[in-house]
Enzyme design. Sequence first.
Site, PDB file in Angstrom:
ATOM      1  N   THR A 305       0.823  -1.216   0.000  1.00  0.00           N
ATOM      2  CA  THR A 305       0.000   0.000   0.000  1.00  0.00           C
ATOM      3  C   THR A 305       0.851   1.258   0.000  1.00  0.00           C
ATOM      4  OG1 THR A 305      -1.876  -1.063   1.085  1.00  0.00           O
ATOM      5  CG2 THR A 305      -1.694   1.322   1.327  1.00  0.00           C
ATOM      6  N   HIS A 481      -3.315  -2.584  -4.824  1.00  0.00           N
ATOM      7  CA  HIS A 481      -2.495  -3.755  -5.159  1.00  0.00           C
ATOM      8  C   HIS A 481      -3.396  -4.987  -5.226  1.00  0.00           C
ATOM      9  CE1 HIS A 481      -2.788  -4.848  -0.915  1.00  0.00           C
ATOM     10  NE2 HIS A 481      -2.300  -3.655  -0.596  1.00  0.00           N
TER      11      HIS A 481
END
Length: 686
Positions: A305, A481
């Site tokens: 992240t 992601h």
Amino acid sequence: MSTGLKRIRNIFNTTLGFYLLVVVLFTLKTYLCYRTDFTLGSSGSVQNFLLFVNPIPSAMLLFGIALYFRGKLSYWLMLIIDFLQSTWLFANILYYREFSDFLSMGIIKGTGDVQNNLGKSLMEILHPTDFIAYADIILLILLLLFRVIKIEKKPFKKRYALLITVLSFVLMFAEYNVANADRSGLLTRTFDNNYIVKYLGLNEYAAFNIYQNHKETATRANAKEKDLKQVQDFIKKNQISPNAEYYGKEKGKNVFIIHLESFQQFLIDYKVDGKEVTPNINKFYHNQNTLAFDNFYHQVAQGKTSDAETMLENSLYGLPQGSAMVSYGAQNTYQAAPSILNQDGYSSASFHGDVPTFWNRNNAYKSWGYEYFFSSSYYKNKPEYNVGYGMKDKIFFDQSIKYIQQLPQPFYAKMITLTNHYPYELDKQNTDFPATNTGDSTVDPYVQTAHYLDQSFGEFQDYLEKSGLAKNSVVVLYGDHYGISNNHRPAIAKLLGKKSVNKYDLAQFQKVPFMINGSNINGKVDHTYGGEIDVLPTLLHLLGVNNDNMIQFGHDLLSANNQQIVPFRNGDFVSKQYTKVGGTIYDTSTGKEIKPDDEQKKQIQTIQDYVNDSLSNSDKVIYGDLLRFHKINGYKPVNKKEINYGKTDALKKLEQTNKSKKTDLVSQNDNKSTVSDFSTDAPELK
């Protein structure tokens, strides 16, 4: 006891014999873990041979330290060294299962910043068989306790100990040469960490990583202003002009960045039992005012992240190891979206339902120029409000409204959702959607938390319409992601309706959503290839902000001159023509593996050179903190001393600013709150 067994036992009753037994058991255990717990992709006789023998040289060297001591101390040292190495192996087994990568110094240094709420995930990740990492130690202790092996009291000769030390270095050198012959430039080029472990071993990877970390620290200390010139030349050479049709189309509008945690592109329009997983996001994706990019990829590495945020707001790549936000978030100079837009009259805020230290955000955000950071201390909290990594999304959005309405307009606001995070847990009262039936317990609940996230976004979108913010805001949605790692191949195949998946399929599976909605945008699904590195220049051009002199490695996705090359952190790439995964090249449009002819090899090498240069120049900027030397006319660098995220001080600043500017939503609504415009069906709030 037979003569043969006595001889074997007599050998193990010597210090050298016990040492050899320790090395052999450790090697066998490590090899077993290589095969069962990691996906190293070894193929061919050379790679498989190296995979088996690579634990030996470092094991010989480290266990050999004990040979310089005598008696019980020697044996105890071997067990202690074995325990330390086994713990390193054990920790990597757990980390790899979650992140498909190995631990690094950057991650370890940032443990305090990312450890919050990890306990529950750890229990999900942990398998009983993982403790095989300690099996050899238990066996050795039992053999010694029950005197099956007796401790030799006489000292081991120092010259033999030295000989073993020298031999271990010789074997390391030989191993490296064989590995480098099979994979040229193993330690000098940008490779996946899997390569280093596969060829050299887990301990050698650790040593190389420590060396890299030291080198990075020295690089920053030795960096000079002239080092920026090469980076600027690269940026200038690859700079492209914006699309005149879109430039400034949404100038002066508020910007909402909605961070869709672990959200992958395949979820768009995906159905389970005939039901849409994400009906609200699907509607937004196909909206007449939404630019949706269906060939958009996440480009994160170990920083996950934090890498996504770094790319999204700085157009700088994440690091090969660790997290730039953790390692370089506090001390480095940045030219990030909040500070850039601040020069254009924007206020800026990030909203996050967890502690501010997670990923070192409390420091990195100051460096990026965020004026406000509404983290956990700003929210009312109860145990039932949280799941996994923080506050449930519906409650998070509900409690964020009172702060959003106070932000001076125009503003740049990032909303970080959390519920759709591994291990994809959600209590029964919030679960109203069927799980998939792949048989993989990690994968199947993924659509349930994604559906909850979609419901949360739908509620927030309704608020934007009711409050009037929608007409004066650009709303950006992006997935940070993957949610399902490539280690779940059988489940991925079932999700995609295939019998099996290859490396090309897995590369395509790394697509995440990227959408921009604004009232002046003519919406469409755009097939341009891009990634998170491209978000900032694309957004700035839509807002009419000139970025010609800025250090940004991405490109405007709306520009006709975009090369459409998506570099990944390990040196692989996707382009409109070719997809490279490891050493394999695929035709991007067909997914078929190709054996490049001479002309294709030239084209691929040109792309690879760009990818390598882009990654290495971005690394130079971060490692050397080169932006401290970069001056832009009219741009005022961030003064971190002026930023305070303490709740009392921040809310006081908001109040004082709104008294003078009166551009906040409440002031424009005749001093009436818009909190009632937000409606949620969250059962915890009823």
